[in-house]
Design a protein around this motif. Structure first.
Motif, PDB file in Angstrom:
ATOM      1  N   ILE A  86       0.789  -1.337   0.001  1.00  0.00           N
ATOM      2  CA  ILE A  86      -0.258  -0.124   0.108  1.00  0.00           C
ATOM      3  C   ILE A  86       0.847   1.263   0.020  1.00  0.00           C
ATOM      4  N   ASP A  87       1.876   1.318   1.065  1.00  0.00           N
ATOM      5  CA  ASP A  87       2.767   2.329   1.097  1.00  0.00           C
ATOM      6  C   ASP A  87       3.341   2.884  -0.190  1.00  0.00           C
ATOM      7  N   THR A  88       4.131   1.614  -1.015  1.00  0.00           N
ATOM      8  CA  THR A  88       4.727   1.870  -2.167  1.00  0.00           C
ATOM      9  C   THR A  88       3.682   2.563  -3.516  1.00  0.00           C
ATOM     10  N   ALA A  89       2.612   1.774  -3.513  1.00  0.00           N
ATOM     11  CA  ALA A  89       1.483   2.199  -4.603  1.00  0.00           C
ATOM     12  C   ALA A  89       1.310   3.750  -4.093  1.00  0.00           C
ATOM     13  N   LEU A  90       0.931   4.083  -2.835  1.00  0.00           N
ATOM     14  CA  LEU A  90       0.773   5.337  -2.419  1.00  0.00           C
ATOM     15  C   LEU A  90       1.447   6.453  -3.008  1.00  0.00           C
ATOM     16  N   ARG A  91       2.827   6.032  -2.551  1.00  0.00           N
ATOM     17  CA  ARG A  91       4.108   7.035  -3.016  1.00  0.00           C
ATOM     18  C   ARG A  91       3.986   7.153  -4.375  1.00  0.00           C
ATOM     19  N   ARG A  92       4.095   6.168  -5.186  1.00  0.00           N
ATOM     20  CA  ARG A  92       4.103   6.158  -6.596  1.00  0.00           C
ATOM     21  C   ARG A  92       3.252   6.672  -7.406  1.00  0.00           C
ATOM     22  N   GLU A  93       1.790   6.417  -6.790  1.00  0.00           N
ATOM     23  CA  GLU A  93       0.746   7.323  -7.420  1.00  0.00           C
ATOM     24  C   GLU A  93       0.238   8.449  -6.845  1.00  0.00           C
ATOM     25  N   ILE A 146       2.112  10.437  -1.294  1.00  0.00           N
ATOM     26  CA  ILE A 146       2.015  10.296   0.226  1.00  0.00           C
ATOM     27  C   ILE A 146       2.302   8.956   0.469  1.00  0.00           C
ATOM     28  N   GLY A 147       2.854   8.814   1.728  1.00  0.00           N
ATOM     29  CA  GLY A 147       3.012   7.535   2.475  1.00  0.00           C
ATOM     30  C   GLY A 147       1.750   6.913   3.119  1.00  0.00           C
ATOM     31  N   HIS A 148       1.792   5.840   3.401  1.00  0.00           N
ATOM     32  CA  HIS A 148       0.585   5.233   4.332  1.00  0.00           C
ATOM     33  C   HIS A 148       0.118   6.049   5.402  1.00  0.00           C
ATOM     34  N   THR A 149       1.174   6.287   6.352  1.00  0.00           N
ATOM     35  CA  THR A 149       0.866   7.106   7.527  1.00  0.00           C
ATOM     36  C   THR A 149       0.264   8.424   7.334  1.00  0.00           C
ATOM     37  N   MET A 150       0.715   9.117   6.076  1.00  0.00           N
ATOM     38  CA  MET A 150      -0.270  10.488   5.723  1.00  0.00           C
ATOM     39  C   MET A 150      -1.599  10.029   5.400  1.00  0.00           C
ATOM     40  N   PHE A 151      -1.912   9.059   4.497  1.00  0.00           N
ATOM     41  CA  PHE A 151      -2.913   8.667   4.256  1.00  0.00           C
ATOM     42  C   PHE A 151      -3.805   8.269   5.387  1.00  0.00           C
ATOM     43  N   GLU A 152      -3.493   7.426   6.570  1.00  0.00           N
ATOM     44  CA  GLU A 152      -3.864   7.003   7.699  1.00  0.00           C
ATOM     45  C   GLU A 152      -4.597   8.547   8.376  1.00  0.00           C
ATOM     46  N   VAL A 153      -3.764   9.558   8.425  1.00  0.00           N
ATOM     47  CA  VAL A 153      -4.052  10.978   8.846  1.00  0.00           C
ATOM     48  C   VAL A 153      -5.082  11.485   8.062  1.00  0.00           C
ATOM     49  N   LEU A 154      -5.124  11.574   6.756  1.00  0.00           N
ATOM     50  CA  LEU A 154      -6.252  12.045   5.987  1.00  0.00           C
ATOM     51  C   LEU A 154      -7.636  11.303   5.991  1.00  0.00           C
ATOM     52  N   ILE A 155      -7.542   9.894   6.228  1.00  0.00           N
ATOM     53  CA  ILE A 155      -8.699   9.296   6.635  1.00  0.00           C
ATOM     54  C   ILE A 155      -9.183   9.865   7.766  1.00  0.00           C
ATOM     55  N   PHE A 212      -6.540  12.685  -1.263  1.00  0.00           N
ATOM     56  CA  PHE A 212      -7.087  11.460  -0.481  1.00  0.00           C
ATOM     57  C   PHE A 212      -7.957  10.766  -1.369  1.00  0.00           C
ATOM     58  N   LEU A 213      -8.689  11.538  -2.065  1.00  0.00           N
ATOM     59  CA  LEU A 213      -9.717  10.818  -2.876  1.00  0.00           C
ATOM     60  C   LEU A 213      -8.805   9.970  -3.849  1.00  0.00           C
ATOM     61  N   GLN A 214      -7.687  10.579  -4.519  1.00  0.00           N
ATOM     62  CA  GLN A 214      -7.012   9.595  -5.515  1.00  0.00           C
ATOM     63  C   GLN A 214      -6.308   8.459  -4.785  1.00  0.00           C
ATOM     64  N   ALA A 215      -6.110   8.793  -3.423  1.00  0.00           N
ATOM     65  CA  ALA A 215      -5.205   7.661  -2.635  1.00  0.00           C
ATOM     66  C   ALA A 215      -6.459   6.532  -2.170  1.00  0.00           C
TER      67      ALA A 215
END
Length: 160
Positions: free
Chosen positions: A37-44, A47-56, A119-122
């Motif tokens: 998940i982290d690799t895909a989020l960073r690439r696409e 952001i990293g997974h932890t930033m994604f968790e904050v945005l959630i 966030f919506l992209q992530a």
């Protein structure tokens, strides 16, 4: 058999016990899934997974006031860890900070418009990875049983 050999045999049995093995599978699977998940989020999304968790957390309830302290508790980060993370997210225009009107010692964090867009992209990227590696490998009934069991484990850990 000498004491050293006996302890070695006991240690090997313990290391290969079903509980140790099963829990190890859970941790390895969760860790590898999080890495994917982290690799895909960073690439696409950049952001990293932890930033994604904050945005959630920030996007879950529009208009909700969320303090940095609450974010730290939710993500099990130290106060300095969440401060550094929010600093990076603020620099990337993902979040903004504002003083709390109720408590001048507290800082509120909210997503920016750019943060909501990212966030919506992530979410789409996250969903693709989760579907591929968490949902598809399991039969429908197995997936339902797994998620129900994980919910029970989470509940027991919160209460315990």
């Amino acid at each position: 058999m000498d004491a050293t050999t006996r302890r070695g045999d006991e240690a090997a049995r313990a290391a290969n016990s079903p509980r140790v093995h099963d829990f190890g599978l859970l941790i390895k699977a969760a860790t590898r899934l999080e890495q994917r998940i982290d690799t895909a989020l960073r690439r696409e999304c950049g952001i990293g997974h932890t930033m994604f968790e904050v945005l959630i957390r920030l996007c879950r309830q529009p208009g909700e006031e969320v303090s940095q302290r609450e974010l730290a508790d939710d993500l099990t980060l130290t106060s300095s860890g969440i401060t550094r993370l929010i600093d990076r997210m603020e620099e990337a225009d993902l979040v903004g900070r504002a003083p709390s009107p109720e408590d001048r010692r507290s800082v509120l964090v909210e997503p920016t418009d750019h943060g909501r867009t990212v966030f919506l992209q992530a979410v789409a990227v996250h969903s693709q990875v989760v579907e591929r590696y968490f949902v598809v490998p399991l039969a429908g009934d197995d997936y339902t049983r797994l998620t129900r069991a994980l919910g029970e484990i989470h509940k027991a850990l919160r209460e315990g």
